[in-house]
Design a protein around this motif. Structure first.
Motif, PDB file in Angstrom:
ATOM      1  N   TRP A  42       0.437  -8.859   5.705  1.00 50.22           N
ATOM      2  CA  TRP A  42       1.831  -8.587   5.390  1.00 50.22           C
ATOM      3  C   TRP A  42       2.260  -9.042   4.005  1.00 50.22           C
ATOM      4  CZ3 TRP A  42       2.127  -5.131   8.778  1.00 50.22           C
ATOM      5  CH2 TRP A  42       1.617  -5.309  10.064  1.00 50.22           C
ATOM      6  N   GLU A  43       1.330  -9.044   3.069  1.00 50.38           N
ATOM      7  CA  GLU A  43       1.666  -9.166   1.643  1.00 50.38           C
ATOM      8  C   GLU A  43       1.136  -7.913   0.984  1.00 50.38           C
ATOM      9  OE1 GLU A  43       0.603 -12.809  -0.261  1.00 50.38           O
ATOM     10  OE2 GLU A  43       1.267 -14.055   1.432  1.00 50.38           O
ATOM     11  N   LYS A  44       2.031  -7.080   0.518  1.00 52.34           N
ATOM     12  CA  LYS A  44       1.686  -5.726   0.094  1.00 52.34           C
ATOM     13  C   LYS A  44       0.515  -5.724  -0.892  1.00 52.34           C
ATOM     14  CE  LYS A  44       4.941  -2.654  -0.345  1.00 52.34           C
ATOM     15  NZ  LYS A  44       6.087  -1.850  -0.861  1.00 52.34           N
ATOM     16  N   GLY A  45      -0.494  -4.922  -0.551  1.00 55.07           N
ATOM     17  CA  GLY A  45      -1.637  -4.736  -1.433  1.00 55.07           C
ATOM     18  C   GLY A  45      -2.732  -5.767  -1.297  1.00 55.07           C
ATOM     19  N   GLU A  46      -2.489  -6.825  -0.523  1.00 56.75           N
ATOM     20  CA  GLU A  46      -3.454  -7.919  -0.481  1.00 56.75           C
ATOM     21  C   GLU A  46      -4.569  -7.701   0.545  1.00 56.75           C
ATOM     22  OE1 GLU A  46      -3.601 -10.590  -2.592  1.00 56.75           O
ATOM     23  OE2 GLU A  46      -2.074  -9.450  -3.652  1.00 56.75           O
ATOM     24  N   GLY A  47      -4.232  -7.082   1.692  1.00 57.88           N
ATOM     25  CA  GLY A  47      -5.252  -6.909   2.718  1.00 57.88           C
ATOM     26  C   GLY A  47      -5.837  -8.228   3.164  1.00 57.88           C
ATOM     27  N   ILE A  48      -4.974  -9.208   3.400  1.00 55.72           N
ATOM     28  CA  ILE A  48      -5.408 -10.586   3.662  1.00 55.72           C
ATOM     29  C   ILE A  48      -6.331 -10.674   4.879  1.00 55.72           C
ATOM     30  CG2 ILE A  48      -4.574 -12.850   4.416  1.00 55.72           C
ATOM     31  CD1 ILE A  48      -2.119 -12.345   2.583  1.00 55.72           C
ATOM     32  N   THR A  49      -5.946 -10.009   5.967  1.00 56.29           N
ATOM     33  CA  THR A  49      -6.748 -10.108   7.187  1.00 56.29           C
ATOM     34  C   THR A  49      -8.120  -9.472   6.999  1.00 56.29           C
ATOM     35  OG1 THR A  49      -4.724 -10.109   8.510  1.00 56.29           O
ATOM     36  CG2 THR A  49      -6.790  -9.584   9.644  1.00 56.29           C
ATOM     37  N   GLU A  50      -8.171  -8.317   6.355  1.00 54.95           N
ATOM     38  CA  GLU A  50      -9.472  -7.700   6.077  1.00 54.95           C
ATOM     39  C   GLU A  50     -10.342  -8.624   5.238  1.00 54.95           C
ATOM     40  OE1 GLU A  50      -8.879  -2.869   6.312  1.00 54.95           O
ATOM     41  OE2 GLU A  50      -8.712  -3.826   4.345  1.00 54.95           O
ATOM     42  N   GLN A  51      -9.761  -9.330   4.285  1.00 54.93           N
ATOM     43  CA  GLN A  51     -10.544 -10.251   3.460  1.00 54.93           C
ATOM     44  C   GLN A  51     -11.120 -11.391   4.306  1.00 54.93           C
ATOM     45  OE1 GLN A  51      -9.020 -11.486  -0.414  1.00 54.93           O
ATOM     46  NE2 GLN A  51      -7.453  -9.875  -0.300  1.00 54.93           N
ATOM     47  N   ILE A  52     -10.325 -11.898   5.250  1.00 49.05           N
ATOM     48  CA  ILE A  52     -10.803 -12.974   6.130  1.00 49.05           C
ATOM     49  C   ILE A  52     -11.992 -12.487   6.954  1.00 49.05           C
ATOM     50  CG2 ILE A  52     -10.192 -14.321   8.193  1.00 49.05           C
ATOM     51  CD1 ILE A  52      -7.354 -14.587   6.983  1.00 49.05           C
ATOM     52  N   ILE A  53     -11.887 -11.266   7.472  1.00 44.11           N
ATOM     53  CA  ILE A  53     -12.992 -10.704   8.250  1.00 44.11           C
ATOM     54  C   ILE A  53     -14.208 -10.481   7.358  1.00 44.11           C
ATOM     55  CG2 ILE A  53     -13.739  -8.712   9.619  1.00 44.11           C
ATOM     56  CD1 ILE A  53     -10.768  -8.404  10.450  1.00 44.11           C
TER      57      ILE A  53
ATOM     58  N   LEU B   3      -5.293   2.847   8.161  1.00 49.47           N
ATOM     59  CA  LEU B   3      -4.557   3.103   6.927  1.00 49.47           C
ATOM     60  C   LEU B   3      -3.304   3.876   7.258  1.00 49.47           C
ATOM     61  CD1 LEU B   3      -5.712   6.116   4.795  1.00 49.47           C
ATOM     62  CD2 LEU B   3      -6.360   5.875   7.187  1.00 49.47           C
ATOM     63  N   TYR B   4      -2.341   3.813   6.406  1.00 46.80           N
ATOM     64  CA  TYR B   4      -1.094   4.580   6.397  1.00 46.80           C
ATOM     65  C   TYR B   4      -0.038   3.810   5.615  1.00 46.80           C
ATOM     66  CZ  TYR B   4       3.224   6.993   7.582  1.00 46.80           C
ATOM     67  OH  TYR B   4       4.415   7.666   7.504  1.00 46.80           O
ATOM     68  N   GLY B   5       0.153   2.539   5.966  1.00 45.13           N
ATOM     69  CA  GLY B   5       1.199   1.746   5.327  1.00 45.13           C
ATOM     70  C   GLY B   5       0.981   1.609   3.834  1.00 45.13           C
ATOM     71  N   ASP B   6       2.092   1.440   3.108  1.00 43.22           N
ATOM     72  CA  ASP B   6       2.030   1.310   1.644  1.00 43.22           C
ATOM     73  C   ASP B   6       1.302   0.029   1.249  1.00 43.22           C
ATOM     74  OD1 ASP B   6       3.432   3.653   1.265  1.00 43.22           O
ATOM     75  OD2 ASP B   6       5.384   2.657   1.133  1.00 43.22           O
ATOM     76  N   MET B   7       0.298   0.187   0.387  1.00 39.88           N
ATOM     77  CA  MET B   7      -0.426  -0.959  -0.149  1.00 39.88           C
ATOM     78  C   MET B   7      -0.023  -1.265  -1.588  1.00 39.88           C
ATOM     79  SD  MET B   7      -2.290  -2.236   2.241  1.00 39.88           S
ATOM     80  CE  MET B   7      -3.623  -3.192   1.487  1.00 39.88           C
ATOM     81  N   GLY B   8       0.964  -0.544  -2.077  1.00 42.62           N
ATOM     82  CA  GLY B   8       1.478  -0.760  -3.418  1.00 42.62           C
ATOM     83  C   GLY B   8       2.792  -0.019  -3.576  1.00 42.62           C
ATOM     84  N   ASP B   9       3.383  -0.122  -4.751  1.00 44.81           N
ATOM     85  CA  ASP B   9       4.684   0.510  -5.005  1.00 44.81           C
ATOM     86  C   ASP B   9       4.574   1.823  -5.757  1.00 44.81           C
ATOM     87  OD1 ASP B   9       6.075  -1.631  -3.796  1.00 44.81           O
ATOM     88  OD2 ASP B   9       5.867  -2.816  -5.637  1.00 44.81           O
ATOM     89  N   TRP B  10       3.362   2.230  -6.112  1.00 51.96           N
ATOM     90  CA  TRP B  10       3.149   3.459  -6.882  1.00 51.96           C
ATOM     91  C   TRP B  10       2.947   4.631  -5.922  1.00 51.96           C
ATOM     92  CZ3 TRP B  10       4.456   3.932 -11.670  1.00 51.96           C
ATOM     93  CH2 TRP B  10       3.945   4.981 -12.472  1.00 51.96           C
ATOM     94  N   PRO B  11       3.254   5.855  -6.354  1.00 50.52           N
ATOM     95  CA  PRO B  11       3.003   6.998  -5.458  1.00 50.52           C
ATOM     96  C   PRO B  11       1.533   7.069  -5.028  1.00 50.52           C
ATOM     97  CG  PRO B  11       4.372   7.673  -7.318  1.00 50.52           C
ATOM     98  CD  PRO B  11       3.922   6.264  -7.604  1.00 50.52           C
ATOM     99  N   ASN B  12       1.311   7.607  -3.840  1.00 51.71           N
ATOM    100  CA  ASN B  12      -0.029   7.829  -3.277  1.00 51.71           C
ATOM    101  C   ASN B  12      -0.759   6.541  -2.907  1.00 51.71           C
ATOM    102  OD1 ASN B  12       0.074  10.734  -3.637  1.00 51.71           O
ATOM    103  ND2 ASN B  12      -0.150  10.309  -5.832  1.00 51.71           N
ATOM    104  N   GLU B  13       0.009   5.477  -2.641  1.00 52.07           N
ATOM    105  CA  GLU B  13      -0.604   4.230  -2.167  1.00 52.07           C
ATOM    106  C   GLU B  13      -0.323   3.998  -0.689  1.00 52.07           C
ATOM    107  OE1 GLU B  13      -1.275   0.965  -5.207  1.00 52.07           O
ATOM    108  OE2 GLU B  13       0.740   1.642  -5.749  1.00 52.07           O
ATOM    109  N   GLY B  14       0.025   5.075   0.004  1.00 51.78           N
ATOM    110  CA  GLY B  14       0.255   5.014   1.433  1.00 51.78           C
ATOM    111  C   GLY B  14       0.128   6.396   2.039  1.00 51.78           C
ATOM    112  N   LYS B  15       0.248   6.480   3.351  1.00 50.95           N
ATOM    113  CA  LYS B  15       0.176   7.707   4.137  1.00 50.95           C
ATOM    114  C   LYS B  15      -1.231   8.319   4.122  1.00 50.95           C
ATOM    115  CE  LYS B  15       5.107   8.548   4.124  1.00 50.95           C
ATOM    116  NZ  LYS B  15       6.213   9.514   3.931  1.00 50.95           N
TER     117      LYS B  15
END
Length: 323
Positions: free
Chosen positions: A55-66, A86-98
């Motif tokens: 839940w910190e945009k773009g960080e993927g914290i849980t995936e990193q722990i795994i 995947l789907y949720g926005d991982m950044g603020d730029w277009p095409n970083e989600g969905k």
């Protein structure tokens, strides 16, 4: 541990599924690694995560722990059926989600890097994308499969007609399409029985319930409140105030059957048609052990009928609301 095939596939997965949403925000990395080790020791081979977890945009914290857990070796990755989303926005730029072809490609590569692996076993669409055509989605997934980056595709939070739409589009391309659907499903929230579960069964998708305890409401909340172990507030308090008699009946039944309320709720899901196994997201080792124990619980028809009487479910549509 009991195992079953994931939907119509030949993939064998444990009927207890380890959810990792709490890894990072609620559970430390060391404790998360210990829980994953215990999961393997208990026979759990099916782990679920998502690129947005942490839940910190773009960080993927849980995936990193795994990923750092996999990097310890010892067959950890090889013993794991790995699912991410995947789907949720991982950044603020277009095409970083969905689910555009561009985001599928970028999000997949980013997850692989964080997870320190060369492939995802089950790549799931976290939500329906109403703006991207299925031909685009399936073409991107077909490329990823051909590259060996993913093996299977799944959905999450889809309506029944979304599953039908996805599968018919895949069929036209002579492609496997979806093999699983991850939905909120528990004794309290049973709407998926109307159309989602029938659609999943028709198309050969395994159903993976999330929030099997409905935010802890089915985990013995009345008893915990009385013992001073949990303080109710917000929506949980409102629900308990409105449904106290129902929850008390449930916890009394669990006591009569000799099971902890949370384990009974998980066991009930394991007795429902089409269910592969519920996802539990343990914060502690004790919560993981409870999820494992639920797999061995066998409920007879009388117990199932009593649970249905407390928490009435749905018939498949349209019989539920029509003749």
């Amino acid at each position: 541990m009991d195992y079953t095939h994931l939907g119509r596939t030949g993939l064998s997965v444990s009927r207890a599924i380890l959810g990792t949403m709490n890894f990072g925000p609620q559970t430390s990395e060391d404790d998360s690694h210990a829980i994953m080790d215990r999961a393997h020791e208990s026979g759990i081979n099916f782990f679920d995560t998502a690129n947005v977890y942490g839940w910190e945009k773009g960080e993927g914290i849980t995936e990193q722990i795994i990923g750092r857990w996999f990097a310890k070796g010892g067959g950890r990755r090889e013993k794991t059926v790995l699912a991410t989303k995947l789907y949720g926005d991982m950044g603020d730029w277009p095409n970083e989600g969905k689910l555009s072809a561009l985001n599928i490609r970028r999000a997949l590569d980013a997850s692989l890097k964080r997870l320190q692996t060369d492939h995802i076993d089950l790549y799931q669409f976290h939500h329906i994308d109403r703006e991207t055509p299925w031909d685009e989605i399936w073409q991107a997934i077909e490329v990823a499969v051909a590259q060996g980056k993913i093996l299977y595709a799944g959905s999450s939070n889809f309506a029944g007609w979304h599953i039908a739409q996805a599968q018919e589009a895949a069929k036209a391309r002579h492609f496997t399409g979806l093999v699983s659907e991850q939905s909120i499903y528990n004794l309290i929230k049973r709407e998926v029985e109307l159309e989602v579960i029938p659609a999943a069964q028709q198309y050969g998708l395994g159903v993976i319930p999330w929030s099997p305890l409905n935010g802890g409401l089915l985990g013995g909340i009345i008893g915990k409140e009385q013992e001073g172990k949990r303080r109710l507030e917000g929506r949980s308090k409102e629900y308990v105030d409105e449904h106290r008699e129902q929850l008390e009946s449930y916890e009394n039944l669990a006591r009569d059957l000799g099971h902890a309320p949370g384990e009974l709720a998980l066991a009930w899901l394991l007795h429902q048609p089409g269910v592969t196994g519920p996802i539990t997201g343990p914060r502690t080792m004790e919560q993981l052990d409870s999820a494992v124990a639920a797999v061995d619980i066998r409920l007879d028809r009388d117990a199932l009928d009593k649970l249905d009487a407390i928490f009435p479910g749905h018939k498949p549509a349209p019989e539920d609301y029509a003749w």
